[in-house]
Design an enzyme around this catalytic site. Structure first.
Site, PDB file in Angstrom:
ATOM      1  N   TRP A 151     -95.203  56.633   9.490  1.00 34.17           N
ATOM      2  CA  TRP A 151     -95.456  55.855  10.717  1.00 34.17           C
ATOM      3  C   TRP A 151     -94.955  56.662  11.918  1.00 34.17           C
ATOM      4  O   TRP A 151     -93.843  57.217  11.880  1.00 34.17           O
ATOM      5  CB  TRP A 151     -94.722  54.516  10.610  1.00 34.17           C
ATOM      6  CG  TRP A 151     -94.884  53.628  11.813  1.00 34.17           C
ATOM      7  CD1 TRP A 151     -96.051  53.312  12.452  1.00 34.17           C
ATOM      8  CD2 TRP A 151     -93.841  52.937  12.507  1.00 34.17           C
ATOM      9  NE1 TRP A 151     -95.796  52.459  13.500  1.00 34.17           N
ATOM     10  CE2 TRP A 151     -94.448  52.215  13.562  1.00 34.17           C
ATOM     11  CE3 TRP A 151     -92.457  52.849  12.353  1.00 34.17           C
ATOM     12  CZ2 TRP A 151     -93.727  51.421  14.447  1.00 34.17           C
ATOM     13  CZ3 TRP A 151     -91.739  52.057  13.227  1.00 34.17           C
ATOM     14  CH2 TRP A 151     -92.369  51.354  14.260  1.00 34.17           C
ATOM     15  N   ASP A 232     -88.301  50.688   4.221  1.00 34.59           N
ATOM     16  CA  ASP A 232     -88.975  50.040   5.345  1.00 34.59           C
ATOM     17  C   ASP A 232     -90.049  49.122   4.752  1.00 34.59           C
ATOM     18  O   ASP A 232     -91.008  49.600   4.127  1.00 34.59           O
ATOM     19  CB  ASP A 232     -89.619  51.109   6.252  1.00 34.59           C
ATOM     20  CG  ASP A 232     -90.268  50.483   7.476  1.00 34.59           C
ATOM     21  OD1 ASP A 232     -90.247  49.247   7.611  1.00 34.59           O
ATOM     22  OD2 ASP A 232     -90.808  51.242   8.312  1.00 34.59           O
ATOM     23  N   LYS A 268     -96.443  41.325  10.667  1.00 34.70           N
ATOM     24  CA  LYS A 268     -97.774  41.316  10.036  1.00 34.70           C
ATOM     25  C   LYS A 268     -97.963  40.103   9.132  1.00 34.70           C
ATOM     26  O   LYS A 268     -98.959  39.403   9.228  1.00 34.70           O
ATOM     27  CB  LYS A 268     -97.993  42.570   9.200  1.00 34.70           C
ATOM     28  CG  LYS A 268     -97.334  43.804   9.702  1.00 34.70           C
ATOM     29  CD  LYS A 268     -98.067  44.427  10.861  1.00 34.70           C
ATOM     30  CE  LYS A 268     -97.243  45.587  11.365  1.00 34.70           C
ATOM     31  NZ  LYS A 268     -97.882  46.381  12.366  1.00 34.70           N
TER      32      LYS A 268
HETATM   33  C1  LMR Z   1     -98.855  50.284  13.551  1.00 32.82           C
HETATM   34  O1  LMR Z   1     -98.520  51.223  12.815  1.00 32.82           O
HETATM   35  O2  LMR Z   1     -99.955  50.251  14.120  1.00 32.82           O
HETATM   36  C2  LMR Z   1     -97.939  49.111  13.709  1.00 32.82           C
HETATM   37  O3  LMR Z   1     -96.794  49.276  12.947  1.00 32.82           O
HETATM   38  C3  LMR Z   1     -97.665  48.763  15.119  1.00 32.82           C
HETATM   39  C4  LMR Z   1     -96.771  49.719  15.828  1.00 32.82           C
HETATM   40  O4  LMR Z   1     -95.817  49.257  16.465  1.00 32.82           O
HETATM   41  O5  LMR Z   1     -97.001  50.933  15.771  1.00 32.82           O
END
Ligand code: LMR
Length: 422
Positions: A151, A232, A268
């Site tokens: 992420w 996570d 989510k």
């Molecule tokens: C995403 O990966 O799109 C979500 O987790 C929202 C974010 O805050 O990035």
């Protein structure tokens, strides 16, 4: 009227001249890799536009979805006329309890034995920040290993928390799947006691998870190397539609005696994005140790934001404590997961029907909110400029942005992008 004296004094005061602004040297930063996409999408006036950037669920009409169970909880709370007093630093006690029971399981030993330190957090991001700051202060090895890719915000949070960022290989673009041998090799080669960031389920951005057997191997390996497992869990329920199944990895690690740290988000699975509600929890060895860890969590949180917002925690607590509402919510999570699976099927079928060069099986096999399509940054740019379709430049699409009205247009545009015809 000013006296002559004060008029003279006023005149004598040097006027603040702003030839050079105080912020003249502040450089413009790049837009956020994920949230910046939403800004571009909003600025686009085309009726055809589609936002597949941010991972936020949309219903089959492309609209944000407030879960009916959440709406019912709102009504209950409205009637209760609860006050707006400050919460304690670590949040609403009933929420902390119910949320961690959902994550770890009601009969989880650390919960039963009162040795789970927990604090409400500003959703997953806030949990990650508190968790990483805590480790920076109290865990001897300050290096955190994150998967490649991961992420987009993980690295920035780790750095701001003062940790040293390293990566372990995870995704294999050739097989469009997990490179499990590489994961093991890199975790073996990481210095003993490293912090290992693990996505509990529905890996973001790839949608590729280890199997349960692979998780078991990872648990052994992490134990052998005395690494610290940092979970996570932002998508409990989204991977399989079943909140128990999706919690397999952290629960298994705990059963094996790992003292994990877990970041949990309700953005989510309860659609509570803007309420910013989650938890950070740390498995400790005894109630006495838990009390010490709790005290340090408070010391970390107080200068950051004092205490968390109350409303989202009350909503979650209302739902999880009411068997009927909880059952309704579990059905809604499954409904969201199923709609995404349906979109995967439709997208795959259309891409194949259009003879799109390549193998697209991964669209169906990947799980959770995202699909890691394999689209190149150039193809992503072409989709935005020529087709009004927005996604992150790594080729990730939020499946939840697709629906029966736009999936064909997206598949056609994607197919053209791959063929170089856009
Ligand atoms: C995403 O990966 O799109 C979500 O987790 C929202 C974010 O805050 O990035």
């Amino acid at each position: 009227m000013l006296s002559v004296r004060s008029a003279l004094r006023l005149k004598a005061v040097p006027r603040l001249s702003r030839a050079v602004s105080a912020w003249a040297n502040v450089p413009a930063g790049p837009p956020d890799a994920i949230l910046g996409i939403t800004e571009n999408f909003k600025a686009d006036t085309s009726p055809k536009k589609i936002n597949l950037g941010v991972g936020a669920y949309r219903d089959n009409n492309g609209k944000p979805y407030v879960l009916p169970s959440v709406q019912k909880a709102e009504e209950i709370l409205f009637k209760e006329k609860a006050d707006k007093e400050y919460l304690p630093i670590t949040g609403l006690a009933s929420f902390d309890k119910l949320a961690t029971e959902l994550a770890y399981g009601e009969n989880s030993a650390p919960i039963k034995e009162n040795r789970l330190a927990v604090s409400q957090s500003l959703s997953g991001t806030g949990a990650l920040r508190i968790g990483m700051e805590f480790l920076n202060e109290f865990w001897p090895n300050k290096t955190i290993y994150v998967p490649t890719p991961t992420w987009g915000n993980h690295g920035a949070i780790a750095k701001r928390a003062g940790l040293k960022l390293e990566k372990y290989r995870y995704f294999d673009p050739k097989t469009v799947g997990l490179n499990f041998e590489a994961v093991k090799e890199d975790l073996k080669n990481a210095p003993e006691g490293s912090i290992i960031l693990l996505h509990a389920c529905a890996h973001n951005p790839t949608g590729v998870d280890p199997t349960q057997e692979q998780w078991k191997e990872l648990s052994d390996l992490v134990k052998e190397k005395k690494h610290f497992p940092f979970f996570d869990m932002a998508y409990q329920g989204f991977a399989s539609g079943d909140v128990e199944r999706d919690a397999f990895a952290p629960r298994y690690f705990v059963e094996q005696g790992h003292q994990i740290l877990l970041c949990q988000s309700f953005a989510k699975n309860l659609g509570l994005y803007g309420e910013r509600v989650g938890t950070v929890s740390v498995v400790t060895a005894s109630p006495e140790e838990k009390a010490r860890v709790d005290s340090q969590l408070k010391i970390l949180i107080r200068p950051m934001y004092s205490n968390p917002p109350v409303h989202g925690a009350r909503l979650v607590s209302t739902i999880l404590s009411n068997p009927e509402l909880k059952a309704e919510w579990l059905g809604e999570v499954k409904g969201m997961a199923d709609r995404i699976i349906d979109m995967r099927e439709k997208l795959y079928n259309k891409l194949v029907e259009l003879n799109t060069p390549g193998e697209w099986g991964h669209i169906k096999s990947q799980i959770g909110m995202f699909s890691f399509t394999g689209l190149t940054p150039e193809q992503v740019d072409a989709l935005a400029q020529k087709a009004h379709i927005y996604l992150t430049r790594d080729g990730r699409i939020s499946m939840a942005g697709l629906n029966d009205s736009n999936v064909e247009y997206f598949a056609e545009s994607m197919s053209k992008a791959v063929k170089g015809e856009l």
